[in-house]
Design a protein around this motif. Structure first.
Motif, PDB file in Angstrom:
ATOM      1  N   GLY A  29       0.810  -1.211   0.000  1.00  0.00           N
ATOM      2  CA  GLY A  29       0.000   0.000   0.000  1.00  0.00           C
ATOM      3  C   GLY A  29       0.840   1.256   0.000  1.00  0.00           C
ATOM      4  O   GLY A  29       0.510   2.251  -0.658  1.00  0.00           O
ATOM      5  N   LEU A  30       1.949   1.200   0.738  1.00  0.00           N
ATOM      6  CA  LEU A  30       2.821   2.372   0.834  1.00  0.00           C
ATOM      7  C   LEU A  30       3.373   2.753  -0.544  1.00  0.00           C
ATOM      8  O   LEU A  30       3.308   3.922  -0.939  1.00  0.00           O
ATOM      9  N   PHE A  31       3.914   1.788  -1.279  1.00  0.00           N
ATOM     10  CA  PHE A  31       4.610   2.099  -2.528  1.00  0.00           C
ATOM     11  C   PHE A  31       3.736   2.000  -3.773  1.00  0.00           C
ATOM     12  O   PHE A  31       4.074   2.591  -4.801  1.00  0.00           O
ATOM     13  N   GLN A  32       2.633   1.263  -3.720  1.00  0.00           N
ATOM     14  CA  GLN A  32       1.799   1.118  -4.911  1.00  0.00           C
ATOM     15  C   GLN A  32       0.496   1.897  -4.851  1.00  0.00           C
ATOM     16  O   GLN A  32      -0.111   2.141  -5.892  1.00  0.00           O
ATOM     17  N   GLU A  33       0.072   2.298  -3.651  1.00  0.00           N
ATOM     18  CA  GLU A  33      -1.280   2.836  -3.544  1.00  0.00           C
ATOM     19  C   GLU A  33      -1.364   4.236  -2.948  1.00  0.00           C
ATOM     20  O   GLU A  33      -1.727   5.181  -3.636  1.00  0.00           O
ATOM     21  N   ASN A  34      -1.068   4.374  -1.668  1.00  0.00           N
ATOM     22  CA  ASN A  34      -1.405   5.635  -0.999  1.00  0.00           C
ATOM     23  C   ASN A  34      -0.269   6.252  -0.206  1.00  0.00           C
ATOM     24  O   ASN A  34      -0.488   7.172   0.566  1.00  0.00           O
ATOM     25  N   GLY A  35       0.957   5.752  -0.379  1.00  0.00           N
ATOM     26  CA  GLY A  35       2.083   6.265   0.388  1.00  0.00           C
ATOM     27  C   GLY A  35       2.710   7.505  -0.215  1.00  0.00           C
ATOM     28  O   GLY A  35       2.334   7.958  -1.303  1.00  0.00           O
ATOM     29  N   LEU A  41      13.513   3.081 -11.453  1.00  0.00           N
ATOM     30  CA  LEU A  41      13.964   2.225 -10.361  1.00  0.00           C
ATOM     31  C   LEU A  41      14.089   2.986  -9.048  1.00  0.00           C
ATOM     32  O   LEU A  41      14.412   2.401  -8.018  1.00  0.00           O
ATOM     33  N   GLU A  42      13.853   4.291  -9.097  1.00  0.00           N
ATOM     34  CA  GLU A  42      13.865   5.134  -7.895  1.00  0.00           C
ATOM     35  C   GLU A  42      12.480   5.741  -7.710  1.00  0.00           C
ATOM     36  O   GLU A  42      11.835   6.138  -8.680  1.00  0.00           O
ATOM     37  N   PRO A  43      12.010   5.824  -6.471  1.00  0.00           N
ATOM     38  CA  PRO A  43      10.675   6.384  -6.242  1.00  0.00           C
ATOM     39  C   PRO A  43      10.666   7.901  -6.352  1.00  0.00           C
ATOM     40  O   PRO A  43      11.679   8.571  -6.141  1.00  0.00           O
ATOM     41  N   SER A  44       9.511   8.444  -6.678  1.00  0.00           N
ATOM     42  CA  SER A  44       9.297   9.888  -6.698  1.00  0.00           C
ATOM     43  C   SER A  44       8.077  10.211  -5.841  1.00  0.00           C
ATOM     44  O   SER A  44       7.276   9.331  -5.512  1.00  0.00           O
ATOM     45  N   GLY A  53      12.139  -4.966  -5.463  1.00  0.00           N
ATOM     46  CA  GLY A  53      13.584  -4.914  -5.671  1.00  0.00           C
ATOM     47  C   GLY A  53      14.217  -3.767  -4.916  1.00  0.00           C
ATOM     48  O   GLY A  53      15.324  -3.891  -4.370  1.00  0.00           O
ATOM     49  N   TYR A  54      13.505  -2.651  -4.869  1.00  0.00           N
ATOM     50  CA  TYR A  54      14.004  -1.471  -4.153  1.00  0.00           C
ATOM     51  C   TYR A  54      14.187  -1.782  -2.669  1.00  0.00           C
ATOM     52  O   TYR A  54      15.219  -1.438  -2.062  1.00  0.00           O
ATOM     53  N   LEU A  55      13.220  -2.462  -2.067  1.00  0.00           N
ATOM     54  CA  LEU A  55      13.274  -2.763  -0.639  1.00  0.00           C
ATOM     55  C   LEU A  55      14.238  -3.897  -0.308  1.00  0.00           C
ATOM     56  O   LEU A  55      14.484  -4.175   0.867  1.00  0.00           O
ATOM     57  N   ARG A 104      17.328  -3.774  -1.642  1.00  0.00           N
ATOM     58  CA  ARG A 104      18.651  -3.178  -1.819  1.00  0.00           C
ATOM     59  C   ARG A 104      19.314  -2.962  -0.465  1.00  0.00           C
ATOM     60  O   ARG A 104      18.692  -2.409   0.464  1.00  0.00           O
ATOM     61  N   PRO A 105      20.583  -3.365  -0.289  1.00  0.00           N
ATOM     62  CA  PRO A 105      21.255  -3.201   1.005  1.00  0.00           C
ATOM     63  C   PRO A 105      21.301  -1.755   1.491  1.00  0.00           C
ATOM     64  O   PRO A 105      21.176  -1.513   2.700  1.00  0.00           O
ATOM     65  N   ASP A 106      21.471  -0.792   0.571  1.00  0.00           N
ATOM     66  CA  ASP A 106      21.548   0.605   1.012  1.00  0.00           C
ATOM     67  C   ASP A 106      20.207   1.090   1.554  1.00  0.00           C
ATOM     68  O   ASP A 106      20.159   1.839   2.541  1.00  0.00           O
ATOM     69  N   VAL A 107      19.117   0.648   0.953  1.00  0.00           N
ATOM     70  CA  VAL A 107      17.786   1.041   1.429  1.00  0.00           C
ATOM     71  C   VAL A 107      17.491   0.371   2.763  1.00  0.00           C
ATOM     72  O   VAL A 107      17.022   1.015   3.713  1.00  0.00           O
ATOM     73  N   ILE A 108      17.781  -0.925   2.857  1.00  0.00           N
ATOM     74  CA  ILE A 108      17.568  -1.662   4.107  1.00  0.00           C
ATOM     75  C   ILE A 108      18.309  -0.988   5.259  1.00  0.00           C
ATOM     76  O   ILE A 108      17.762  -0.806   6.360  1.00  0.00           O
TER      77      ILE A 108
END
Length: 477
Positions: A114-120, A129-132, A334-336, A338-342
């Protein structure tokens, strides 16, 4: 076998630097800090529940609006039971904005969906490959709290003892108590629960638990913080098994998008529904025993849900699309990972989008075959502004079933609500759905939207969310 990423996460524990503060004389709560691999974690031990919060401030991931705070990390809800959360302040007036929890369904699917696909606050656009930033994020209006539960879901990790909706609600209540103890600036706000899919069980269950605990606090039998629950919103939810399976059949035969069974198949499936399937559902309703309820969901699924879902080339989450439709895009997974994001967000485990063990724990107890309508009726009768809404292209938890479930809620306006016709619902002068309301209960059909309704209709969805959180029925603009 553990992955290299997870081994690296564990290795940071050996290099942690910890600093402690004295316990609060008034509460006994303990605050401390620990630094691991250059990342500073806040640690809060809640004396009343024994829970511990461990989180990072302002990771810079997802929400990049200047001055908008975010916190991400874990609540320890039991021995080796670590529940992941991600909190985002409202972009406007966070000091006075209400607060809402968001939970995805499954059971066992992460609220990062929900956070990344819907209402976040962020989303992935045009294959990036990077969120906006998401201009229609729910934190345009409210402080938003995303929770991964039960344990094993998303970034949550450890021992999962949750086998049904009731236990799930109890742990979410415990989480909220510790959260508001650590962040008391939010505890007196209007609070909402929004969810989807198996959230048709989660949302009413959690809301009913909040009401129950609030009453116990008022009566002096429980110590804690009352939560000012004002709103419950469930889109494309699973509420009651007979209603849901019947809706699979009716919607497959007669919807505005795509017919997937013929009249003869409709008759055969209805006969199956009203035979052994209904007998087992009725038996489950009386006893709620593990074996009977599990048998009901297994047999009904095998006789109705599974064969229909493979009757034609369609996607169960959007009947207009082929089975292998790539939308909504799963870029966030895939983004979540990534070691740098984690590292930045303070996660201590690898991301699991939907947990099979968590799902099997619910299914093994037959939780899906148990109706949540009694709890949902109690929530509506308590005065909570309640919205059942549905993207009308979803098949798996379709709007036929959601409307029937709403019509079945037992409250003083039941007969009037069931008899009332749906009326046009407008967004900026355009009809985007139909709606009806009696008292504090509303049902809304959202046009041209699949299971994750907010992905398909972000602007109208934000409007619907705002109106419900304002303790109002949905109204046209």
């Amino acid at each position: 076998m553990r992955s290299t990423t997870f081994i690296m996460l564990l290795a940071t524990l050996a290099t942690a630097t910890i600093s402690y503060a004295a316990p609060s004389p008034a509460t006994g709560n303990l605050h401390s800090f620990v630094e691991r691999d250059g990342v500073k974690f806040n640690i809060f031990k809640h004396a009343a529940t024994g829970a511990q919060l461990e989180y990072v401030n302002n990771s810079g991931i997802c929400e990049t609006t200047p001055g908008v705070n975010q916190y991400s990390g874990y609540l320890s809800v039991g021995t080796n039971m670590n529940m992941w959360f991600w909190f985002f302040e409202a972009r406007k007036d966070p000091e006075n904005a209400p607060i809402s929890a968001w939970l995805n369904g499954g059971p066992g699917c992460s609220s990062m969906i929900g956070l990344f696909q819907e209402n976040g606050p962020c989303r992935f656009v045009d294959g990036s490959l990077e969120p906006s930033l998401n201009p229609d994020s729910f934190n345009e209006f409210a402080n938003m709290l995303y929770i991964d539960q039960p344990i094993g879901t998303g970034f949550s990790y450890g021992t999962n003892l949750v086998t049904g909706t009731t236990q799930s609600a109890e742990l979410v209540w415990k989480f909220l108590q510790a959260f508001f103890a650590q962040f008391p600036q939010y505890k007196s706000r209007d609070f909402g629960v929004f969810t989807e899919s198996y959230g048709g069980k989660y949302g009413p269950g959690i809301s009913d638990e909040i009401i129950r605990q609030n009453n116990a606090i008022k009566n002096g039998t429980v110590k804690g913080e009352e939560i000012n629950l004002v709103a419950l919103g469930v889109n494309n939810g699973w509420f009651e098994p007979y209603i849901a399976y019947k809706a699979h059949i009716d919607f497959s035969f007669n919807n505005t998008h795509k017919r997937v069974i013929d009249e003869g198949q409709h008759t055969r499936y209805m006969n199956a529904l009203n035979g052994r399937c209904k007998q087992l559902i009725d038996s489950c309703a009386v006893s709620e025993g593990r074996n009977g309820c599990a048998q009901a969901q297994q047999l009904c699924g095998a006789q109705i849900e599974s064969p229909i879902s493979y009757a034609n080339d369609f996607n169960v989450y959007d009947i207009r699309a082929p089975r292998d439709d790539p939308n909504p895009p799963p870029t966030y997974t895939g983004y979540l990972q990534r070691p740098d994001v984690i590292k930045k967000i303070g996660a201590q485990s690898e991301y699991v989008d939907c947990s099979n063990p968590a799902n099997f724990a619910f299914m093994g107890q037959g939780d899906q075959a148990k109706s949540i309508l009694p709890a949902l009726s109690r929530v509506v009768n308590s005065g909570v502004q309640t919205l059942i809404w549905s993207g009308d292209a979803d098949w798996i938890c379709n709007w036929y079933g959601n409307l029937d479930a709403a019509n079945s809620i037992d409250y003083p306006g039941k007969a009037e609500f069931a008899a009332k016709e749906l009326e046009p619902y407008m967004f900026n002068g355009k009809e985007v759905g139909t709606v009806k309301t009696v008292g504090n209960l509303s049902f809304l059909r959202l046009y041209d939207a699949g299971h994750e309704a907010m992905y398909y209709q972000p602007g109208p969805s934000l409007q619907i969310f705002k109106q419900t959180m304002q303790k109002k029925a949905p109204f046209s603009t």
